[in-house]
Design a protein around this motif. Structure first.
Motif, PDB file in Angstrom:
ATOM      1  N   TYR A  80      45.167  93.803   9.986  1.00  0.00           N
ATOM      2  CA  TYR A  80      44.621  92.669  10.712  1.00  0.00           C
ATOM      3  C   TYR A  80      43.101  92.769  10.779  1.00  0.00           C
ATOM      4  CZ  TYR A  80      44.767  96.058  14.596  1.00  0.00           C
ATOM      5  OH  TYR A  80      44.619  97.179  15.379  1.00  0.00           O
ATOM      6  N   ARG A  81      42.477  91.612  11.017  1.00  0.00           N
ATOM      7  CA  ARG A  81      41.015  91.535  11.035  1.00  0.00           C
ATOM      8  C   ARG A  81      40.486  91.594  12.453  1.00  0.00           C
ATOM      9  NH1 ARG A  81      38.502  88.966   6.771  1.00  0.00           N
ATOM     10  NH2 ARG A  81      36.602  89.510   7.907  1.00  0.00           N
ATOM     11  N   VAL A  82      39.457  92.400  12.656  1.00  0.00           N
ATOM     12  CA  VAL A  82      38.752  92.467  13.937  1.00  0.00           C
ATOM     13  C   VAL A  82      37.387  91.832  13.698  1.00  0.00           C
ATOM     14  CG1 VAL A  82      37.901  93.950  15.776  1.00  0.00           C
ATOM     15  CG2 VAL A  82      39.986  94.581  14.528  1.00  0.00           C
ATOM     16  N   MET A 141      34.056  90.823  14.892  1.00  0.00           N
ATOM     17  CA  MET A 141      33.217  91.231  16.015  1.00  0.00           C
ATOM     18  C   MET A 141      32.066  90.284  16.303  1.00  0.00           C
ATOM     19  SD  MET A 141      34.750  93.949  17.086  1.00  0.00           S
ATOM     20  CE  MET A 141      33.568  94.590  18.251  1.00  0.00           C
ATOM     21  N   THR A 142      31.535  89.610  15.298  1.00  0.00           N
ATOM     22  CA  THR A 142      30.320  88.821  15.487  1.00  0.00           C
ATOM     23  C   THR A 142      30.631  87.333  15.415  1.00  0.00           C
ATOM     24  OG1 THR A 142      29.811  88.862  13.120  1.00  0.00           O
ATOM     25  CG2 THR A 142      28.933  90.660  14.463  1.00  0.00           C
ATOM     26  N   PRO A 143      29.852  86.515  16.121  1.00  0.00           N
ATOM     27  CA  PRO A 143      30.098  85.064  16.119  1.00  0.00           C
ATOM     28  C   PRO A 143      30.176  84.446  14.727  1.00  0.00           C
ATOM     29  CG  PRO A 143      28.558  85.619  17.854  1.00  0.00           C
ATOM     30  CD  PRO A 143      28.784  86.885  17.073  1.00  0.00           C
ATOM     31  N   SER A 144      29.413  84.952  13.786  1.00  0.00           N
ATOM     32  CA  SER A 144      29.447  84.383  12.434  1.00  0.00           C
ATOM     33  C   SER A 144      30.790  84.623  11.747  1.00  0.00           C
ATOM     34  CB  SER A 144      28.319  84.989  11.582  1.00  0.00           C
ATOM     35  OG  SER A 144      28.498  86.398  11.438  1.00  0.00           O
ATOM     36  N   GLU A 145      31.555  85.603  12.233  1.00  0.00           N
ATOM     37  CA  GLU A 145      32.867  85.900  11.654  1.00  0.00           C
ATOM     38  C   GLU A 145      34.014  85.190  12.367  1.00  0.00           C
ATOM     39  OE1 GLU A 145      33.003  90.428  10.261  1.00  0.00           O
ATOM     40  OE2 GLU A 145      32.454  90.231  12.376  1.00  0.00           O
ATOM     41  N   TRP A 146      33.758  84.685  13.562  1.00  0.00           N
ATOM     42  CA  TRP A 146      34.835  84.152  14.377  1.00  0.00           C
ATOM     43  C   TRP A 146      35.487  82.946  13.721  1.00  0.00           C
ATOM     44  CZ3 TRP A 146      31.790  83.988  19.651  1.00  0.00           C
ATOM     45  CH2 TRP A 146      31.670  85.304  20.140  1.00  0.00           C
ATOM     46  N   VAL A 155      32.567 102.188  21.142  1.00  0.00           N
ATOM     47  CA  VAL A 155      32.039 101.166  20.239  1.00  0.00           C
ATOM     48  C   VAL A 155      32.524  99.775  20.642  1.00  0.00           C
ATOM     49  CG1 VAL A 155      32.063 100.341  17.837  1.00  0.00           C
ATOM     50  CG2 VAL A 155      31.777 102.771  18.315  1.00  0.00           C
ATOM     51  N   SER A 156      33.688  99.720  21.272  1.00  0.00           N
ATOM     52  CA  SER A 156      34.252  98.424  21.667  1.00  0.00           C
ATOM     53  C   SER A 156      33.784  97.950  23.037  1.00  0.00           C
ATOM     54  CB  SER A 156      35.782  98.496  21.665  1.00  0.00           C
ATOM     55  OG  SER A 156      36.254  99.309  22.735  1.00  0.00           O
ATOM     56  N   PHE A 157      33.035  98.785  23.754  1.00  0.00           N
ATOM     57  CA  PHE A 157      32.580  98.399  25.086  1.00  0.00           C
ATOM     58  C   PHE A 157      31.648  97.191  24.989  1.00  0.00           C
ATOM     59  CE2 PHE A 157      32.904 102.921  27.152  1.00  0.00           C
ATOM     60  CZ  PHE A 157      34.247 102.950  26.816  1.00  0.00           C
ATOM     61  N   ARG A 158      31.862  96.226  25.891  1.00  0.00           N
ATOM     62  CA  ARG A 158      31.058  95.017  25.991  1.00  0.00           C
ATOM     63  C   ARG A 158      31.010  94.258  24.655  1.00  0.00           C
ATOM     64  NH1 ARG A 158      28.026  94.138  30.637  1.00  0.00           N
ATOM     65  NH2 ARG A 158      28.606  95.655  32.236  1.00  0.00           N
ATOM     66  N   THR A 159      32.168  94.159  24.010  1.00  0.00           N
ATOM     67  CA  THR A 159      32.314  93.355  22.805  1.00  0.00           C
ATOM     68  C   THR A 159      33.398  92.316  23.037  1.00  0.00           C
ATOM     69  OG1 THR A 159      33.963  94.836  21.786  1.00  0.00           O
ATOM     70  CG2 THR A 159      31.624  95.276  21.322  1.00  0.00           C
ATOM     71  N   GLU A 160      33.448  91.310  22.159  1.00  0.00           N
ATOM     72  CA  GLU A 160      34.367  90.172  22.305  1.00  0.00           C
ATOM     73  C   GLU A 160      35.039  89.880  20.958  1.00  0.00           C
ATOM     74  OE1 GLU A 160      31.968  86.957  24.291  1.00  0.00           O
ATOM     75  OE2 GLU A 160      30.469  88.554  24.143  1.00  0.00           O
ATOM     76  N   PRO A 161      35.841  90.801  20.447  1.00  0.00           N
ATOM     77  CA  PRO A 161      36.422  90.607  19.122  1.00  0.00           C
ATOM     78  C   PRO A 161      37.466  89.486  19.086  1.00  0.00           C
ATOM     79  CG  PRO A 161      37.368  92.535  20.166  1.00  0.00           C
ATOM     80  CD  PRO A 161      36.238  92.089  21.040  1.00  0.00           C
ATOM     81  N   VAL A 162      37.439  88.725  18.003  1.00  0.00           N
ATOM     82  CA  VAL A 162      38.500  87.774  17.681  1.00  0.00           C
ATOM     83  C   VAL A 162      39.430  88.459  16.693  1.00  0.00           C
ATOM     84  CG1 VAL A 162      39.020  85.595  16.515  1.00  0.00           C
ATOM     85  CG2 VAL A 162      37.110  85.715  18.127  1.00  0.00           C
ATOM     86  N   LEU A 163      40.720  88.434  16.971  1.00  0.00           N
ATOM     87  CA  LEU A 163      41.706  89.130  16.140  1.00  0.00           C
ATOM     88  C   LEU A 163      42.552  88.123  15.367  1.00  0.00           C
ATOM     89  CD1 LEU A 163      43.050  91.897  18.563  1.00  0.00           C
ATOM     90  CD2 LEU A 163      40.994  91.921  17.144  1.00  0.00           C
ATOM     91  N   THR A 164      42.641  88.322  14.051  1.00  0.00           N
ATOM     92  CA  THR A 164      43.507  87.520  13.194  1.00  0.00           C
ATOM     93  C   THR A 164      44.045  88.394  12.075  1.00  0.00           C
ATOM     94  OG1 THR A 164      41.746  86.838  11.672  1.00  0.00           O
ATOM     95  CG2 THR A 164      42.123  85.437  13.596  1.00  0.00           C
ATOM     96  N   ASN A 165      45.071  87.923  11.382  1.00  0.00           N
ATOM     97  CA  ASN A 165      45.533  88.623  10.182  1.00  0.00           C
ATOM     98  C   ASN A 165      44.556  88.354   9.046  1.00  0.00           C
ATOM     99  OD1 ASN A 165      47.731  89.689  11.463  1.00  0.00           O
ATOM    100  ND2 ASN A 165      49.163  88.176  10.694  1.00  0.00           N
TER     101      ASN A 165
END
Length: 213
Positions: free
Chosen positions: A172-174, A176-181, A203-213
């Motif tokens: 699955y895809r993590v 991390m950045t708005p350009s990838e969302w 590394v994941s602290f204060r991040t907002e990852p969007v998760l998809t396959n």
């Protein structure tokens, strides 16, 4: 052994997260309205029934925790469209001072793609139907995210795409950045896998990852 409380651990992503944490050797407290009905038995699992809007219940559930996962959900019924929906923000407003009182710094909260600033990444053709069906819930999830971001916690806000009950797909895809969302599908078990793998990862602290396959 690290101790993690999963708020909303009775079903969906919460239940899958309980399983994933146990597999990784964590001691887990699963908290939900009907936790005693959770179909799991494990020497490192505690079940705590209670109300996510009740500060005393939350305090009891997190008293021994090193970290907390918040994975709340609402029924897929007509109220999802008509509202009002305020569970996410109200439960978060109850939870945050409790975590502070117990000196718990680590929080992983599940919201969804389309909450907060990820709303701008929704494809234009999807925005109207998304707002009609999910707008009430995601408006409240946006408030939930704002409350979390204003705290001093080491938070991670996890935003899965369209959820399925399929078996975990490890690639699955993590994003991390708005350009990838962007939106996509992902299994609840894959979301749980990410949560369990990131719970101790700074590394994941204060991040907002969007998760998809």
């Amino acid at each position: 052994m690290k101790k993690v409380t999963v708020i909303g651990g009775g079903r969906g992503i919460g239940l899958e997260t309980v399983k994933a944490l146990l597999e990784r050797g964590f001691a887990v407290t699963a908290f939900s309205r009907s936790a005693t009905a959770i179909p799991l038995e494990h020497e490192n699992l505690k079940l705590r029934s209670g109300d996510a809007l009740n500060a005393s219940d939350i305090s009891d559930a997190v008293a021994e925790a090193d970290a907390v996962v918040q994975a709340l959900g609402v029924p897929l019924d007509l109220k999802l469209i008509t509202g009002p929906i305020n569970l996410f923000s109200r439960a978060t407003a109850v939870m945050l001072p409790v975590l502070e009182a117990h000196a718990i710094k680590r929080l992983v909260a599940v919201t969804g793609f389309g909450a907060g600033d990820s709303a701008s990444a929704i494809h234009p053709l999807q925005r109207i139907p998304f707002q009609v069906v999910f707008g009430k819930a995601y408006d409240d999830k946006t408030v939930q995210e704002e409350l979390i971001k204003s705290s001093d916690l080491d938070w991670t806000i996890v935003r899965p795409g369209v959820l399925t009950n399929k078996k975990i797909c490890k690639n699955y895809r993590v994003r991390m950045t708005p350009s990838e969302w962007r939106n996509g599908i992902i299994s609840r078990s894959a979301v749980a896998d990410y949560i369990a793998s990131s719970i101790e990862d700074p590394v994941s602290f204060r991040t907002e990852p969007v998760l998809t396959n």
